[in-house]
Write an enzyme that holds these catalytic residues in place. Structure first.
Site, PDB file in Angstrom:
ATOM      1  N   THR A 174      28.576  14.354  25.949  1.00  0.00           N
ATOM      2  CA  THR A 174      29.870  13.692  25.750  1.00  0.00           C
ATOM      3  C   THR A 174      29.776  12.338  26.412  1.00  0.00           C
ATOM      4  O   THR A 174      28.998  12.180  27.345  1.00  0.00           O
ATOM      5  CB  THR A 174      30.973  14.526  26.466  1.00  0.00           C
ATOM      6  OG1 THR A 174      31.092  15.801  25.843  1.00  0.00           O
ATOM      7  CG2 THR A 174      32.330  13.842  26.451  1.00  0.00           C
ATOM      8  N   ARG A 202      35.992  24.858  16.530  1.00  0.00           N
ATOM      9  CA  ARG A 202      36.044  24.998  17.998  1.00  0.00           C
ATOM     10  C   ARG A 202      36.389  23.649  18.635  1.00  0.00           C
ATOM     11  O   ARG A 202      35.808  22.626  18.306  1.00  0.00           O
ATOM     12  CB  ARG A 202      34.706  25.496  18.509  1.00  0.00           C
ATOM     13  CG  ARG A 202      34.583  25.534  20.051  1.00  0.00           C
ATOM     14  CD  ARG A 202      33.941  24.270  20.599  1.00  0.00           C
ATOM     15  NE  ARG A 202      33.610  24.357  22.006  1.00  0.00           N
ATOM     16  CZ  ARG A 202      33.193  23.335  22.740  1.00  0.00           C
ATOM     17  NH1 ARG A 202      33.049  22.152  22.202  1.00  0.00           N
ATOM     18  NH2 ARG A 202      32.924  23.487  24.004  1.00  0.00           N
ATOM     19  N   GLY A 204      36.646  21.601  22.258  1.00  0.00           N
ATOM     20  CA  GLY A 204      36.233  21.692  23.657  1.00  0.00           C
ATOM     21  C   GLY A 204      37.270  21.060  24.571  1.00  0.00           C
ATOM     22  O   GLY A 204      38.448  20.938  24.223  1.00  0.00           O
ATOM     23  N   ASP A 205      36.816  20.655  25.738  1.00  0.00           N
ATOM     24  CA  ASP A 205      37.708  20.034  26.722  1.00  0.00           C
ATOM     25  C   ASP A 205      37.984  18.562  26.407  1.00  0.00           C
ATOM     26  O   ASP A 205      39.013  18.021  26.810  1.00  0.00           O
ATOM     27  CB  ASP A 205      37.074  20.123  28.122  1.00  0.00           C
ATOM     28  CG  ASP A 205      35.693  19.440  28.170  1.00  0.00           C
ATOM     29  OD1 ASP A 205      34.922  19.578  27.191  1.00  0.00           O
ATOM     30  OD2 ASP A 205      35.390  18.773  29.180  1.00  0.00           O
ATOM     31  N   THR A 225      32.066  16.168  31.310  1.00  0.00           N
ATOM     32  CA  THR A 225      31.087  16.523  30.289  1.00  0.00           C
ATOM     33  C   THR A 225      30.567  17.914  30.644  1.00  0.00           C
ATOM     34  O   THR A 225      30.745  18.387  31.755  1.00  0.00           O
ATOM     35  CB  THR A 225      29.907  15.530  30.244  1.00  0.00           C
ATOM     36  OG1 THR A 225      29.228  15.577  31.496  1.00  0.00           O
ATOM     37  CG2 THR A 225      30.366  14.115  29.986  1.00  0.00           C
ATOM     38  N   GLY A 226      29.907  18.533  29.676  1.00  0.00           N
ATOM     39  CA  GLY A 226      29.357  19.866  29.942  1.00  0.00           C
ATOM     40  C   GLY A 226      30.093  20.947  29.185  1.00  0.00           C
ATOM     41  O   GLY A 226      30.711  20.668  28.146  1.00  0.00           O
ATOM     42  N   GLY A 228      32.693  22.782  27.874  1.00  0.00           N
ATOM     43  CA  GLY A 228      34.115  22.486  27.805  1.00  0.00           C
ATOM     44  C   GLY A 228      35.011  23.666  28.070  1.00  0.00           C
ATOM     45  O   GLY A 228      36.116  23.521  28.612  1.00  0.00           O
TER      46      GLY A 228
HETATM   47  N1  ASP Z   1      32.273  18.935  26.951  1.00  0.00           N
HETATM   48  C1  ASP Z   1      31.754  18.942  25.615  1.00  0.00           C
HETATM   49  C2  ASP Z   1      32.328  20.123  24.880  1.00  0.00           C
HETATM   50  O1  ASP Z   1      32.429  21.182  25.453  1.00  0.00           O
HETATM   51  C3  ASP Z   1      30.273  18.992  25.501  1.00  0.00           C
HETATM   52  C4  ASP Z   1      29.452  18.365  26.583  1.00  0.00           C
HETATM   53  O2  ASP Z   1      29.913  17.461  27.252  1.00  0.00           O
HETATM   54  O3  ASP Z   1      28.316  18.773  26.815  1.00  0.00           O
HETATM   55  O4  ASP Z   1      32.568  19.985  23.704  1.00  0.00           O
END
Ligand code: ASP
Length: 318
Positions: A174, A202, A204-205, A225-226, A228
């Site tokens: 992200t 779907r 995410g956050d 990021t990560g 979500g």
């Molecule tokens: N946060 C993002 C999501 O969950 C993906 C990411 O940042 O790795 O869609």
């Protein structure tokens, strides 16, 4: 007491290609929100970044679906789009939701319709490189699995992959940008193609204000990021800003938020990373995994500066 600083922009490491444009907006007297959008657009257009915009990694069925949000810390205005197909400019669209509609969040066909109505250029977001990364892992899946089992298996394999932080082609990611203009107004933006192989639709956050993105320029801003689903359950970005509100400094606010993420019961638990800035422009970033960085620029720098994130492990907190 607030220590005044000049214009400043921070972001996830992949925002480095956009920070000079964001800083140019701020140097020219532009708003924090203009800087956020200017900083994120080059990342959405970057064919080498498979986590955002054009060339993002596809969902379970091979379609690229984008999520994005913006938040203006003055007055807490926000806009978001989710599961947007066929248009690269998710951040522009999120801003348009905020500025042009009496709404805060538009998803799916509505987001696509809005993009067409605003005259944005449609684009096939799939590239051969992103499709090849997508294909490599989907080939390892039992063909008799139904879509539910495939989504569970792919997400769990990726989230538990011990080599995930080192992979040259991370299967998710992200871009975060937080800007503070000369007036002290803070704005934040987040854009992503989400997790590869996600179940269609779907969210995410990233498009959810409070989870992956939050700005209140009385206290500060944070973006994630990560994985979500973890930030959604902890309302991570909002939590960081509330920790600032109730007296923590940026480092303590980040460590407390990562502690909450580490405490989650989640069979798919994976990394989560946060960047944050307080109202006076002090900034830092944190991660559940080691060796992560973030980038920043201010009026004294000509190029993005890469800095380490705090690593907050579950062990260090027990
Ligand atoms: N946060 C993002 C999501 O969950 C993906 C990411 O940042 O790795 O869609």
């Amino acid at each position: 007491m607030t220590v005044p600083v000049g214009a400043l922009v921070i972001g996830s490491t992949n925002a480095a290609i956009g920070l000079p444009a964001a800083m140019a907006v701020l140097r020219g007297g532009g708003s924090a929100m203009d800087a956020v959008v200017a900083g994120i657009r080059p990342v959405e257009a970057n064919p080498d970044d498979h986590s955002v915009g054009y060339s993002g990694l596809p969902n379970l069925l091979g379609d690229v679906e984008l999520d994005a949000s913006v938040m203006d810390g003055r007055g807490l205005r926000s806009g978001a789009v989710g599961a947007l197909r066929g248009y690269q400019d998710a951040i522009v669209l999120a801003r348009a939701v905020m500025d042009e509609l009496p709404h805060a969040f538009i998803a799916g066909d509505g987001a696509r319709r809005l993009a067409a109505e605003l005259g944005l250029s449609p684009r096939d977001l799939r590239t051969p490189e992103a499709s090849a990364i997508w294909q490599r892992r989907i080939e390892g899946i039992d063909p008799s699995d139904d879509d539910l089992a495939r989504a569970r298996r792919l997400v769990s394999r990726v989230s538990r992959d011990p080599e995930l932080p080192e992979l040259p082609e991370p299967p998710h990611g992200t871009v975060n940008v937080i800007a503070r203009d000369a007036d002290g107004t803070i704005a934040s933006g987040v854009s992503t193609s989400g997790w590869a192989w996600k179940y269609p639709g779907r969210l995410g956050d990233s498009p959810v204000v409070g989870a992956g993105n939050y700005a209140d320029d009385r206290y500060g801003a944070a973006a994630c990021t990560g994985r979500g689903e973890m930030a959604l359950r902890c309302a991570t970005a909002h939590s960081v800003v509330m920790f600032l509100r109730f007296g923590m400094d940026v480092d303590a606010a980040l460590r407390t938020a990562v502690g909450d993420l580490n405490a989650l019961d989640d069979p798919y638990a994976s990394e989560v990373n946060i960047v944050a800035m307080d109202a006076s422009g002090r900034h830092a970033a944190a991660s559940t995994v080691p060796h992560k960085t973030y980038v920043w620029m201010d009026e004294s720098t000509d190029a993005p500066v890469e800095a380490s994130r705090h690593h907050v492990s579950a062990e260090s907190q027990s």
